[in-house]
Structures are given as C-alpha cells and as structure tokens.
Write an enzyme that holds these catalytic residues in place. Structure first.
Site, PDB file in Angstrom:
ATOM      1  N   ASN A  23      52.022  42.365  45.703  1.00 22.06           N
ATOM      2  CA  ASN A  23      50.561  42.422  45.275  1.00 22.06           C
ATOM      3  C   ASN A  23      49.625  42.237  47.310  1.00 22.06           C
ATOM      4  O   ASN A  23      48.946  42.345  47.763  1.00 22.06           O
ATOM      5  CB  ASN A  23      50.001  40.815  45.089  1.00 22.06           C
ATOM      6  CG  ASN A  23      50.349  41.670  43.530  1.00 22.06           C
ATOM      7  OD1 ASN A  23      50.101  42.821  43.421  1.00 22.06           O
ATOM      8  ND2 ASN A  23      49.781  40.238  42.606  1.00 22.06           N
ATOM      9  N   ARG A  93      46.509  48.547  37.474  1.00 21.22           N
ATOM     10  CA  ARG A  93      44.634  48.054  37.383  1.00 21.22           C
ATOM     11  C   ARG A  93      44.792  47.533  39.255  1.00 21.22           C
ATOM     12  O   ARG A  93      42.908  48.825  39.094  1.00 21.22           O
ATOM     13  CB  ARG A  93      44.435  46.731  36.700  1.00 21.22           C
ATOM     14  CG  ARG A  93      45.006  47.055  35.217  1.00 21.22           C
ATOM     15  CD  ARG A  93      44.261  45.202  34.452  1.00 21.22           C
ATOM     16  NE  ARG A  93      43.035  44.671  35.467  1.00 21.22           N
ATOM     17  CZ  ARG A  93      41.852  45.042  34.826  1.00 21.22           C
ATOM     18  NH1 ARG A  93      41.929  45.295  33.298  1.00 21.22           N
ATOM     19  NH2 ARG A  93      40.554  44.483  35.300  1.00 21.22           N
ATOM     20  N   CYS A 117      42.922  43.558  29.764  1.00 23.30           N
ATOM     21  CA  CYS A 117      44.260  43.324  29.706  1.00 23.30           C
ATOM     22  C   CYS A 117      45.471  42.084  29.114  1.00 23.30           C
ATOM     23  O   CYS A 117      44.593  41.456  28.832  1.00 23.30           O
ATOM     24  CB  CYS A 117      44.605  43.766  31.879  1.00 23.30           C
ATOM     25  SG  CYS A 117      45.657  42.267  32.473  1.00 23.30           S
ATOM     26  N   ARG A 122      39.553  40.013  32.497  1.00 19.87           N
ATOM     27  CA  ARG A 122      39.579  41.072  33.873  1.00 19.87           C
ATOM     28  C   ARG A 122      38.631  41.751  33.996  1.00 19.87           C
ATOM     29  O   ARG A 122      39.308  43.165  35.013  1.00 19.87           O
ATOM     30  CB  ARG A 122      41.119  41.781  34.397  1.00 19.87           C
ATOM     31  CG  ARG A 122      42.575  40.525  34.088  1.00 19.87           C
ATOM     32  CD  ARG A 122      43.637  41.130  34.194  1.00 19.87           C
ATOM     33  NE  ARG A 122      44.106  40.897  35.794  1.00 19.87           N
ATOM     34  CZ  ARG A 122      44.928  41.514  36.041  1.00 19.87           C
ATOM     35  NH1 ARG A 122      45.950  41.687  35.746  1.00 19.87           N
ATOM     36  NH2 ARG A 122      45.074  41.405  37.858  1.00 19.87           N
ATOM     37  N   ASP A 125      32.848  42.277  37.984  1.00 21.41           N
ATOM     38  CA  ASP A 125      31.841  42.901  38.089  1.00 21.41           C
ATOM     39  C   ASP A 125      31.350  42.963  39.616  1.00 21.41           C
ATOM     40  O   ASP A 125      30.660  42.568  40.183  1.00 21.41           O
ATOM     41  CB  ASP A 125      31.221  42.432  37.518  1.00 21.41           C
ATOM     42  CG  ASP A 125      31.603  41.064  37.032  1.00 21.41           C
ATOM     43  OD1 ASP A 125      33.623  40.768  36.828  1.00 21.41           O
ATOM     44  OD2 ASP A 125      30.953  39.404  37.199  1.00 21.41           O
ATOM     45  N   LEU A 126      32.905  41.978  39.879  1.00 21.23           N
ATOM     46  CA  LEU A 126      32.126  40.998  41.147  1.00 21.23           C
ATOM     47  C   LEU A 126      32.373  41.837  42.383  1.00 21.23           C
ATOM     48  O   LEU A 126      32.155  42.120  43.643  1.00 21.23           O
ATOM     49  CB  LEU A 126      33.373  39.784  41.340  1.00 21.23           C
ATOM     50  CG  LEU A 126      32.876  38.278  40.814  1.00 21.23           C
ATOM     51  CD1 LEU A 126      33.564  37.636  41.191  1.00 21.23           C
ATOM     52  CD2 LEU A 126      31.184  38.077  40.537  1.00 21.23           C
TER      53      LEU A 126
HETATM   54  N1  EPU Z   1      37.349  37.437  37.925  1.00 27.91           N
HETATM   55  C1  EPU Z   1      35.328  37.979  37.537  1.00 27.91           C
HETATM   56  N2  EPU Z   1      35.311  39.455  38.038  1.00 27.91           N
HETATM   57  C2  EPU Z   1      35.836  40.000  38.894  1.00 27.91           C
HETATM   58  C3  EPU Z   1      37.471  39.776  39.264  1.00 27.91           C
HETATM   59  C4  EPU Z   1      37.694  38.386  39.146  1.00 27.91           C
HETATM   60  O1  EPU Z   1      35.370  37.553  36.353  1.00 27.91           O
HETATM   61  O2  EPU Z   1      34.952  41.441  39.116  1.00 27.91           O
HETATM   62  C5  EPU Z   1      37.910  36.597  37.649  1.00 27.91           C
HETATM   63  C6  EPU Z   1      38.950  37.665  36.210  1.00 27.91           C
HETATM   64  O3  EPU Z   1      38.529  37.749  35.461  1.00 27.91           O
HETATM   65  C7  EPU Z   1      40.432  36.635  36.539  1.00 27.91           C
HETATM   66  C8  EPU Z   1      39.998  36.007  38.253  1.00 27.91           C
HETATM   67  O4  EPU Z   1      38.501  36.295  38.375  1.00 27.91           O
HETATM   68  O5  EPU Z   1      39.903  35.605  35.607  1.00 27.91           O
HETATM   69  C9  EPU Z   1      40.736  35.411  39.465  1.00 27.91           C
HETATM   70  O6  EPU Z   1      41.003  37.054  39.364  1.00 27.91           O
HETATM   71  P1  EPU Z   1      41.764  38.071  40.511  1.00 27.91           P
HETATM   72  O7  EPU Z   1      40.515  38.936  40.740  1.00 27.91           O
HETATM   73  O8  EPU Z   1      41.436  37.045  41.411  1.00 27.91           O
HETATM   74  O9  EPU Z   1      42.710  39.083  39.804  1.00 27.91           O
HETATM   75  P2  EPU Z   1      43.227  40.394  40.566  1.00 27.91           P
HETATM   76  O10 EPU Z   1      43.003  40.500  42.228  1.00 27.91           O
HETATM   77  O11 EPU Z   1      43.231  41.199  39.362  1.00 27.91           O
HETATM   78  C10 EPU Z   1      45.533  39.560  41.685  1.00 27.91           C
HETATM   79  C11 EPU Z   1      47.460  39.778  41.482  1.00 27.91           C
HETATM   80  C12 EPU Z   1      47.204  39.558  40.554  1.00 27.91           C
HETATM   81  C13 EPU Z   1      47.855  37.596  40.129  1.00 27.91           C
HETATM   82  C14 EPU Z   1      46.101  37.261  40.323  1.00 27.91           C
HETATM   83  C15 EPU Z   1      45.510  36.031  41.156  1.00 27.91           C
HETATM   84  C16 EPU Z   1      47.004  42.080  43.152  1.00 27.91           C
HETATM   85  C17 EPU Z   1      47.062  43.718  42.934  1.00 27.91           C
HETATM   86  N3  EPU Z   1      47.634  41.368  41.596  1.00 27.91           N
HETATM   87  O12 EPU Z   1      44.683  39.956  40.925  1.00 27.91           O
HETATM   88  O13 EPU Z   1      48.714  39.281  40.335  1.00 27.91           O
HETATM   89  O14 EPU Z   1      47.491  37.039  39.137  1.00 27.91           O
HETATM   90  O15 EPU Z   1      45.613  38.290  41.615  1.00 27.91           O
HETATM   91  O16 EPU Z   1      46.314  35.348  42.136  1.00 27.91           O
HETATM   92  O17 EPU Z   1      46.830  41.338  43.533  1.00 27.91           O
HETATM   93  C18 EPU Z   1      51.152  40.202  39.301  1.00 27.91           C
HETATM   94  O18 EPU Z   1      51.038  40.154  40.193  1.00 27.91           O
HETATM   95  O19 EPU Z   1      51.506  39.900  38.151  1.00 27.91           O
HETATM   96  C19 EPU Z   1      49.067  39.961  39.122  1.00 27.91           C
HETATM   97  C20 EPU Z   1      48.800  39.704  37.738  1.00 27.91           C
END
Ligand code: EPU
Length: 422
Positions: A23, A93, A117, A122, A125-126
């Site tokens: 990541n 993603r 997903c 996931r 929007d942010l």
């Molecule tokens: N969220 C929103 N809107 C957005 C972005 C996020 O509502 O625009 C919500 C998500 O739906 C979730 C929360 O915010 O409920 C946190 O999600 P986040 O955006 O932090 O997750 P991510 O960036 O998509 C990364 C890792 C994930 C890890 C999460 C949380 C990467 C490539 N992926 O995902 O890793 O679980 O942060 O720490 O960095 C994995 O490696 O298995 C994996 C899923």
C-alpha cells in the site's frame, strides 16, 4: 487458478524477510507520473497489484524497466495517454491513485470509476470533492471520471469528512504541483502516507506535517527524478506474527519496522506473546502456549488496522477465552467469518462486531474468500486446523502477499500450491 493445500498442526519456527509495503508501493509507483524525468523505486514487492500498476502506467505510454533487485525505473516523459481503463480499475481499485497525479501534471484524466467492493461500498467522493476544491472540473460519464484542470490546480484548504488513506494520497500528490498552498485537515496518518510524502519530497515537493492529521503542501513548479526504497509491509509483518502466535510458535521477521505496528504488537503481547524488537527485526515467541483472546476495535492509524482484523479473528477463534472484534472502517469486512464457521469456529456476528467463544479447535474444510486479508486469515486458520484445508481463489492472496507459501514453508508449515483443476 491456483489453490493452497495446508495441513495444520505445525508450530511455526524460523526466520523470514518481510517485503516492501504494497500500500506504499502503489501510490509511489503512480506518483512517478508527477516527475519530469525517470525515478527508480526499490524494495518493490512481487505482487499481482504491482503488475497491474505497471500495466496501467505502461498503457499510458510510460517507459518501465524492472531490474532483478526488486527495483523499477519509471520514465513518465514518454506518456501519450491519460486514461485508466475499466478492465484494469475493476481488478484494482487503487488505480484511482493516478487521478491526482494525471490532473496535476497533464491537466486531464479519464479514470474508470471504481465500482462496489467485497469489503464495503468504498466511494471516492472525498477524492473528487477535494480535487474540485482545487479547481478541477469533474464529471462522471459512461462509468468514467472525466477530469480537467484548465490552467492548473490551485492550492486549497481541505477538510476531509472522513479519514481516507488513498483520498489523502491522491490530494497530496495533486497538491504538489498546484499553485500555492494546500492544507489537508483530518488527513490519514498511516505510515504509507508518510512514505509517499517522503518520496515526493525527494523528488522536490514541499510537504510537511505527514504523519499528523494536518498535512501542508506548498506547490512547486516541477518534480524530478529520485531513487527511493519502499518501507517494509506492516500488514505482512503482522500476518506472520499472528500465524506464529496461533501455532504457538517462534519466529524472527527481518527487514521490518516495529515502530509502524505498535497497536498490533500490543495486542499480541496481550494475547501472551513474548515479543522483542530491534532496528529492523521483530521476534515473537509463544513458549508453546495457547494464545489468549483479545478485544479489538479497528480504526484509522495509529489505532488498530482494519487490514489486521481478519487475522485476529482467526487467532481469537482458537484462543483461550471470549472476546469481541469491532470493525469500524468497512461495513462488510466479515466475509471470512462464515468460512471459519465452516471450519468449526465458534464465532457470531452482531452488527459490526464478531464475538468469539474460545472453542479452540478447527477442522479442515474447503474454504475461499473474496478479499485479500480474508483469504490470508483462512490460511492462518488452516495452519492450526486438524487435517488438510484447501483454500481456493488465492489470487486474492497473490495481490498482497509475496511468495506466501515459500515464506510459510521456510517457517516449517506444510503448505503447497496446486492448480485448481488438480
Ligand atoms: N471513504 C468514503 N469516501 C471516500 C473515501 C473513503 O466514504 O472518498 C470511506 C470508505 O468507504 C471507508 C473509509 O472511508 O469506509 C476508509 O477508507 P479509505 O479511503 O481509507 O480506504 P482506501 O484508501 O480505499 C486503503 C488501503 C486498504 C485499507 C484502507 C484502510 C490502499 C491501496 N488500500 O484503502 O487496504 O484497508 O486504506 O486502512 O492503500 C488491503 O491492503 O487489503 C486494503 C484493503
């Protein structure tokens, strides 16, 4: 498609090396798009998601050279196209991470909108709202995010409604080449965000505050080449530590960093593990004892990581005593629980919490999972189950764990990979 066959009952014992962090590698490789000249990224793990990332960049016309020492040289100066197509985004993603760099550097990006997903809805929007606040024009058309930045992005004061890791990374990358200062409030503090910021600074960016919830980026004219080694994978580290704890074993993990996984180490100590750490290693010894169940609540860093939740669910299913694990980051991340129940685990889901009852005995069953960490947790459960467990759909594991069967074999586990038709 391959599957893993694991015969449980062996206490893990031995030493392995931890790979570079998936990541961190994904945003760092995509962040190379911001550079005017070639960058070399080292300690890149051999993973399916990395191959997907290199294909994504390659299709844009970026020149990529992979060397034999886990290094990748990326030269974005040959870029001819600013599209991330559906067929790649649907398999990964994190492809959304090209949006910020493409927009900042080339003023235009067409990125397929990631769909649903297995672990939650996931949305992105942010990411989009932050880019719009920086002056981007964004519309969603035919399943694609079509974004342009006209005369370039402008610095902005951004408040993230929710802590988002890739959202923070996308906006931080976009801000490096924006005019003026960007402040990201309620930013993600994950070590991978810090690694990305350090890498961007080594290319000439001006980022401060990484690792805190307020990141400040002063936009610069251009970014240039660098050589950067990716930090060790804290989730891979945690997964092998839990494997050792569950099997009442003893391991030494090298080329890792204990500072990034304090919450996980504290929970392992609570479970009864004897843990020692050095500059770049961690040892865990259960002295042959059964682990004790631990209560957990997942939350953004520095709290307990959602990416370690499934592995601790496996641990609690064979540990002494009852405990609860609450998942607060993703709304649907208990897919492994039903599979563990099929192996005899005494687990119950109540809302966002899984209760474990210290049954202590798992039996082999054919199992499969629909996401990376869930699949890994089934491998851990199989290591302690009676009999030979078959874990199907392991392409999820290959997305995030480098050579998992070789590493577990090195620790003494009875595990082999066979084609699914076998
Ligand atoms: N969220 C929103 N809107 C957005 C972005 C996020 O509502 O625009 C919500 C998500 O739906 C979730 C929360 O915010 O409920 C946190 O999600 P986040 O955006 O932090 O997750 P991510 O960036 O998509 C990364 C890792 C994930 C890890 C999460 C949380 C990467 C490539 N992926 O995902 O890793 O679980 O942060 O720490 O960095 C994995 O490696 O298995 C994996 C899923």
């Amino acid at each position: 498609m391959d599957k893993l066959i694991i015969t449980g009952g062996v206490s893990l014992d031995g030493e392995i090396r931890i790979s570079g962090a998936k990541n961190a590698a994904l945003p760092i490789l995509m962040g190379a798009l911001l550079s005017d000249s070639a960058v070399r990224v080292g300690n890149v793990p051999h993973l399916h998601d990395i191959t997907t990332t290199l294909e994504l960049l390659g299709r844009m016309g970026v020149t990529i050279t992979v060397d034999e020492r886990s290094g990748v040289v990326i030269d974005p100066s040959t870029l001819t196209d600013t599209e991330a197509a559906y067929d790649l985004v649907k398999t990964m993603r994190a492809s959304i991470l090209v949006l910020g760099p493409l927009l900042a550097k080339f003023g235009t990006a067409d990125v397929s909108l990631p769909g649903g997903c297995a672990i939650g809805s996931r949305p992105v929007d942010l990411h989009l709202r932050g880019l719009e606040q920086m002056g981007a024009k964004i519309k969603v058309e035919n399943g694609y995010i079509r974004a342009t930045s006209g005369n370039g992005l402008k610095g902005a004061h951004l408040m993230m409604d929710q802590v988002t890791v890739t959202g923070t990374e996308n906006l931080m990358m976009a801000a490096t080449l924006a005019k003026g200062r960007t402040i990201i409030e309620n930013a993600a503090r994950e070590p991978e965000v810090v690694d990305l910021a350090n890498y961007l600074n080594s290319m000439g960016a001006e980022i401060t505050g990484m690792g805190t919830s307020k990141i400040i980026i002063n936009g610069v004219e251009s970014l240039g080449g660098t050589q950067y080694d990716i930090l060790p994978d804290r989730i891979e580290t945690g997964t092998y530590l839990v494997a050792a704890a569950m099997t009442r074993g003893k391991v030494k993990l090298k080329d890792t960093d204990a500072n990034q996984l304090e919450s996980v180490l504290l929970k392992l100590k609570e479970a009864g593990a004897d843990i020692a750490v050095g500059n770049d290693w961690i040892t865990l010894d259960m002295h042959g004892k059964r682990p004790k169940a631990v209560n957990i609540r997942t939350a953004p860093y520095p709290a307990f990581p959602t990416d370690m939740q499934a592995q601790f669910t496996a641990l609690n299913s064979v540990a002494e005593g009852s405990a609860t694990i609450a998942e607060t980051v993703f709304e649907n991340r208990f897919m492994h629980v039903q599979e563990m129940q099929r192996m005899g685990a005494d687990l119950q889901i109540q809302g966002n919490t899984v209760l474990s009852n210290g049954e202590g005995r798992l039996t082999a069953a054919p199992v499969m999972a629909t996401d990376l960490r869930a699949s890994a947790s089934l491998v851990l459960a199989a290591l302690v189950a009676d009999g030979a467990t078959v874990v199907e759909r392991i392409y999820h594991i290959d997305r995030g764990y480098e050579c998992i069967e070789e590493k577990l074999q090195q620790l003494g586990a009875k595990i082999r990979r066979v084609p699914s038709s076998a």
